[in-house]
Design a protein around this motif. Structure first.
Motif, PDB file in Angstrom:
ATOM      1  N   GLU A  82      48.890  32.911  39.007  1.00  0.00           N
ATOM      2  CA  GLU A  82      50.096  33.278  39.756  1.00  0.00           C
ATOM      3  C   GLU A  82      49.803  33.371  41.251  1.00  0.00           C
TER       4      GLU A  82
ATOM      5  N   GLU B 166      43.813  34.188  27.786  1.00  0.00           N
ATOM      6  CA  GLU B 166      45.191  33.787  27.448  1.00  0.00           C
ATOM      7  C   GLU B 166      45.353  32.266  27.390  1.00  0.00           C
TER       8      GLU B 166
ATOM      9  N   LYS C 129      45.950  35.091  34.205  1.00  0.00           N
ATOM     10  CA  LYS C 129      47.354  34.976  34.597  1.00  0.00           C
ATOM     11  C   LYS C 129      47.547  35.384  36.053  1.00  0.00           C
ATOM     12  N   VAL C 130      46.880  36.459  36.457  1.00  0.00           N
ATOM     13  CA  VAL C 130      46.993  36.957  37.831  1.00  0.00           C
ATOM     14  C   VAL C 130      46.463  35.927  38.826  1.00  0.00           C
TER      15      VAL C 130
ATOM     16  N   TYR D   4      40.688  37.404  26.517  1.00  0.00           N
ATOM     17  CA  TYR D   4      41.717  37.754  27.495  1.00  0.00           C
ATOM     18  C   TYR D   4      42.052  36.631  28.474  1.00  0.00           C
TER      19      TYR D   4
ATOM     20  N   ASN E  74      39.753  42.197  34.927  1.00  0.00           N
ATOM     21  CA  ASN E  74      40.991  42.771  34.415  1.00  0.00           C
ATOM     22  C   ASN E  74      41.479  41.935  33.227  1.00  0.00           C
ATOM     23  N   LYS E  75      42.091  42.567  32.242  1.00  0.00           N
ATOM     24  CA  LYS E  75      42.510  41.840  31.037  1.00  0.00           C
ATOM     25  C   LYS E  75      43.592  40.791  31.307  1.00  0.00           C
ATOM     26  N   LYS E  76      44.220  40.858  32.452  1.00  0.00           N
ATOM     27  CA  LYS E  76      45.225  39.863  32.830  1.00  0.00           C
ATOM     28  C   LYS E  76      44.707  38.928  33.921  1.00  0.00           C
ATOM     29  N   PHE E  77      43.383  38.866  34.057  1.00  0.00           N
ATOM     30  CA  PHE E  77      42.785  38.156  35.193  1.00  0.00           C
ATOM     31  C   PHE E  77      43.246  36.706  35.312  1.00  0.00           C
TER      32      PHE E  77
ATOM     33  N   GLN F 253      44.772  44.397  41.393  1.00  0.00           N
ATOM     34  CA  GLN F 253      44.266  44.717  40.054  1.00  0.00           C
ATOM     35  C   GLN F 253      42.781  45.085  40.121  1.00  0.00           C
TER      36      GLN F 253
END
Length: 227
Positions: free
Chosen positions: A95, A24, A91-92, A22, A86-89, A178
């Motif tokens: 950002e 990414e 990217k979050v 995750y 979190n699975k978008k950690f 998140q």
């Protein structure tokens, strides 16, 4: 990404592949800073592609600082072995940094259906005095972390809150909306009331500037844990 570790082979088997899946493609490295594990933590971490470092001192502050010295990236992310971001950690965090938030953490939930623990986790959304504990993970620009001279290695407990206290003196601290997932194992091995009392005692003594070694001794005795 830096993971402090002591006998966490089962968690590392899950966490490292999870982070790679995750991340990414945004994670440049995963560093496991070990405090002298007696299980196969180091071998497992290395086999899964993490960089492993053995600290001569079994102290989370020392281990985290050691890991940061080996980190090549411009952003540090400190994660406990029993935590699942979190699975978008990635990217979050990126950002948030790009928006000028150079340091912060996440709110969390427990891997438990306990109503009492749901109450506990609900409070992690607030950016108050209890925000910034290690279970919430911590992202920070490496340049800022270095300017703070990292974690205070005289803190064998409460090192996370001590760092956040210094962070707030120089920067805004952010709690991102998140949720990450943290282990409820500490509550499973004892009871909710005892853990709450131990946590409150430790934080109160920290605010009173009691020596960290004394806080740790009292904390472990209250939870009937070994040093």
């Amino acid at each position: 990404m830096i993971i402090p570790c002591l006998n966490e082979e089962s968690n590392l088997k899950e966490l490292i592949p999870y982070l790679m899946e995750y991340g990414e493609g945004l994670i440049s490295e995963i560093i496991v800073a070990d405090g002298g594990s007696e299980d196969n933590s180091l071998a497992i971490a290395g086999s899964l592609g993490a960089q492993t470092i053995l600290s001569t001192v079994c102290n989370r502050a020392n281990q985290l600082n050691l890991g940061s010295k080996y980190a090549r990236g411009s952003i540090l992310y400190f994660v406990h072995a029993d935590t699942r971001p979190n699975k978008k950690f990635a990217k979050v965090i990126l950002e948030s940094i790009e928006k000028g938030k150079q340091v912060g953490c996440f709110r969390y939930k427990f891997d438990s259906d306990s109503s009492l623990l749901k109450v506990n986790s609900w409070f992690t959304r607030f950016n108050g005095p209890f925000a910034g504990g290690g279970d919430q993970t911590l992202f920070i620009k490496k340049s800022f972390f270095d300017s703070l001279e990292g974690f205070n290695e005289s803190y064998c407990i409460m090192e996370d809150f001590e760092l956040v206290r210094r962070i707030r003196q120089k920067s805004d601290f952010h709690v991102l909306p998140q949720e990450i997932t943290v282990s409820a194992r500490k509550y499973s091995s004892t009871n909710w009331v005892k853990v709450q009392l131990a946590n409150l005692m430790a934080f109160s003594l920290f605010l009173l500037k009691v020596k960290p070694a004394s806080i740790k001794s009292l904390y472990l005795n209250l939870l009937n844990q070994k040093k």
